[in-house]
Scaffold this active site. Structure first.
Site, PDB file in Angstrom:
ATOM      1  N   HIS A  22      75.714  73.118  53.527  1.00 43.89           N
ATOM      2  CA  HIS A  22      75.940  72.152  52.448  1.00 43.89           C
ATOM      3  C   HIS A  22      76.883  71.064  52.960  1.00 43.89           C
ATOM      4  O   HIS A  22      77.961  71.385  53.487  1.00 43.89           O
ATOM      5  CB  HIS A  22      76.569  72.836  51.240  1.00 43.89           C
ATOM      6  CG  HIS A  22      75.718  73.929  50.662  1.00 43.89           C
ATOM      7  ND1 HIS A  22      74.835  73.714  49.628  1.00 43.89           N
ATOM      8  CD2 HIS A  22      75.604  75.243  50.987  1.00 43.89           C
ATOM      9  CE1 HIS A  22      74.223  74.855  49.326  1.00 43.89           C
ATOM     10  NE2 HIS A  22      74.671  75.806  50.138  1.00 43.89           N
ATOM     11  N   GLU A 219      71.320  85.765  45.122  1.00 43.56           N
ATOM     12  CA  GLU A 219      72.680  85.677  45.671  1.00 43.56           C
ATOM     13  C   GLU A 219      73.635  86.662  45.001  1.00 43.56           C
ATOM     14  O   GLU A 219      74.524  87.219  45.634  1.00 43.56           O
ATOM     15  CB  GLU A 219      73.214  84.258  45.433  1.00 43.56           C
ATOM     16  CG  GLU A 219      73.414  83.452  46.678  1.00 43.56           C
ATOM     17  CD  GLU A 219      74.027  82.093  46.396  1.00 43.56           C
ATOM     18  OE1 GLU A 219      73.489  81.352  45.549  1.00 43.56           O
ATOM     19  OE2 GLU A 219      75.037  81.771  47.027  1.00 43.56           O
ATOM     20  N   ASP A 299      78.951  76.942  54.457  1.00 37.29           N
ATOM     21  CA  ASP A 299      80.059  76.016  54.191  1.00 37.29           C
ATOM     22  C   ASP A 299      81.139  76.233  55.249  1.00 37.29           C
ATOM     23  O   ASP A 299      82.151  76.897  54.988  1.00 37.29           O
ATOM     24  CB  ASP A 299      80.641  76.291  52.795  1.00 37.29           C
ATOM     25  CG  ASP A 299      79.618  76.060  51.689  1.00 37.29           C
ATOM     26  OD1 ASP A 299      79.297  74.897  51.404  1.00 37.29           O
ATOM     27  OD2 ASP A 299      79.125  77.057  51.120  1.00 37.29           O
TER      28      ASP A 299
HETATM   29  C1  LIG Z   1      77.805  80.917  48.349  1.00 34.49           C
HETATM   30  N1  LIG Z   1      77.163  79.715  48.759  1.00 34.49           N
HETATM   31  C2  LIG Z   1      76.605  78.812  47.920  1.00 34.49           C
HETATM   32  N2  LIG Z   1      75.688  79.190  47.000  1.00 34.49           N
HETATM   33  C3  LIG Z   1      75.125  78.271  46.162  1.00 34.49           C
HETATM   34  N3  LIG Z   1      75.411  76.963  46.202  1.00 34.49           N
HETATM   35  C4  LIG Z   1      76.326  76.557  47.093  1.00 34.49           C
HETATM   36  C5  LIG Z   1      76.954  77.454  47.993  1.00 34.49           C
HETATM   37  N4  LIG Z   1      77.809  76.748  48.752  1.00 34.49           N
HETATM   38  C6  LIG Z   1      77.714  75.453  48.349  1.00 34.49           C
HETATM   39  N5  LIG Z   1      76.839  75.346  47.330  1.00 34.49           N
HETATM   40  C7  LIG Z   1      76.438  74.137  46.587  1.00 34.49           C
HETATM   41  O1  LIG Z   1      76.662  73.010  47.405  1.00 34.49           O
HETATM   42  C8  LIG Z   1      77.487  72.046  46.743  1.00 34.49           C
HETATM   43  C9  LIG Z   1      78.389  71.373  47.761  1.00 34.49           C
HETATM   44  O2  LIG Z   1      77.656  70.577  48.656  1.00 34.49           O
HETATM   45  P1  LIG Z   1      76.973  69.185  48.269  1.00 34.49           P
HETATM   46  O3  LIG Z   1      77.900  68.470  47.299  1.00 34.49           O
HETATM   47  O4  LIG Z   1      75.659  69.501  47.647  1.00 34.49           O
HETATM   48  O5  LIG Z   1      76.885  68.445  49.560  1.00 34.49           O
HETATM   49  C10 LIG Z   1      78.266  72.888  45.724  1.00 34.49           C
HETATM   50  O6  LIG Z   1      78.677  72.123  44.617  1.00 34.49           O
HETATM   51  C11 LIG Z   1      77.254  73.945  45.320  1.00 34.49           C
HETATM   52  O7  LIG Z   1      76.417  73.433  44.339  1.00 34.49           O
END
Ligand SMILES: CNc1ncnc2c1ncn2[C@@H]1O[C@H](COP(=O)(O)O)[C@@H](O)[C@H]1O
Length: 358
Positions: A22, A219, A299
């Protein structure tokens, strides 16, 4: 290259494909700190704690999943709320992946607007796409990068369609240079929220336009009902991410389809989404299937484990030789939405050099 154990130097040198990361979660605390300093010097974000203190894992690197999702809304988005900083953060993220030996990257991000700075969702996507275009142009032969646009589970059906429309507008077409780099659509966000069935039309539109589809899947127990998982499977996704709480009947379908799996070891273990540590991670069960596995970071700005370290961890806990680690890296390429030929060549060359020396 001597045929010894999988050490950090080997894992960094390995040409890697990252498929599940992400954008906002991949910004390093150092980059966020730089943005924070800049904003403060302009009299902004005065009530926001220094990112170097705010984004800190607990003991043993543990990240509390309850405070994990609000970290984006309340903190990272407050810093990256204008086009200049979105561009700056995106460039830094691409540099960080490149330094870690990632040679192909699909980086997902949710189109975001900010009224105060005049950033619209379209301008956000345009800025990200433009940054990727410039990167790919200036770094030929190094890291090749493509965005994926994310639908957040909290969005309405209309907002999800807006994301897909943007993905189509900025879509990558390998044989015609139209300036777009977007290769797919993702569904993510807090798995405790939302009802995925409202996204069926958006996913059908993405599919009809030839975009890749990747979905956060099973998840947490709450997002792992047979109803939700069957709805997602009805969209015929190309890849599924995390896949932690998969019931046997769903697993059977995934195996029959050889669906690509994005496995995020450190994220799952450090956030407590899985129990039993690396030793008992579900990658072991899927390693016996025909589903190609793409080791991924999710992340890295928060969990602090770059992709090279994920390969070292997989080697350690799955007891893989260097040769088997190269095969694993090839599985990620098999599941990618673009760039397969180039990446396979890079990995074949890497393997040949290794065979000669080993
Ligand atoms: C456990 N891992 C995860 N599971 C689900 N969604 C996740 C995540 N880690 C991150 N995000 C999603 O990615 C966004 C941030 O990046 P962007 O603003 O989109 O670039 C978060 O707000 C969440 O919606």
């Amino acid at each position: 290259m001597a045929s010894s154990s999988v050490d950090p130097a080997f894992s960094i040198a390995l040409p890697k494909a990252e498929l599940h990361a992400h954008l906002s979660g991949s910004i390093s605390p150092t980059t966020l700190h730089e943005i924070w300093l800049k904003k403060r010097s302009e009299g902004q974000c005065l009530d926001l704690e220094d990112p170097l203190a705010a984004i800190k894992a607990g003991g043993d690197g543990f990240v509390d999943i309850v405070s994990f999702f609000p970290l984006f809304d309340k903190y990272i988005y407050a810093l990256c709320n204008d086009l200049e900083n979105v561009k700056y953060a995106t460039e830094k993220v691409l540099q960080d992946f490149s330094k870690d030996g990632v040679r192909y990257l699909e980086l997902r991000t949710t189109p975001r607007a900010c009224v105060e700075t005049g950033m619209t969702k379209e301008l956000y996507v345009d800025t990200v796409n433009e940054t990727f275009a410039r990167w790919n142009h200036n770094h030929t032969g190094q890291l090749e990068a493509y965005p994926i646009l994310s639908i957040d589970r909290r969005m309405s059906a209309e907002e999800a369609i807006e994301v897909v429309d943007l993905a189509v507008k900025y879509q990558y077409h390998p044989n015609q240079d139209k300036g777009g780099y977007v290769v797919g659509v993702d569904l993510g966000g807090n798995p405790m929220k939302g009802n995925v069935s409202i996204f069926t039309e958006a996913m059908a539109t993405a599919k009809a336009n030839g975009l890749g589809i990747t979905i956060h899947f099973a998840e947490v127990p709450q997002s792992s009902t047979e109803e939700e998982l069957n709805t997602i499977l009805s969209w015929r996704p190309d890849r599924l991410g995390h896949c932690i709480h998969v019931p046997p009947l769903i697993e059977k379908v995934m195996r029959q389809r050889s669906t690509g799996l994005e496995m995020c070891l450190s994220c799952n273990v450090l956030s407590g989404l899985t129990s039993g540590g690396f030793e008992r991670h579900h990658i072991k069960q899927w390693a016996q299937s025909d589903c190609p596995i793409a080791l991924s970071t999710d992340d890295v700005g928060i969990f602090g484990s770059p992709l090279s370290n994920e390969y070292s961890l997989a080697a350690k806990y799955l007891h893989l030789s260097r040769k088997q680690v190269i095969s694993l890296a090839k599985q990620a390429v098999q599941a990618s939405f673009a760039g397969r030929k180039r990446m396979m060549r890079l990995l074949d060359e890497f393997e040949a050099a290794f065979d000669q020396d080993g």
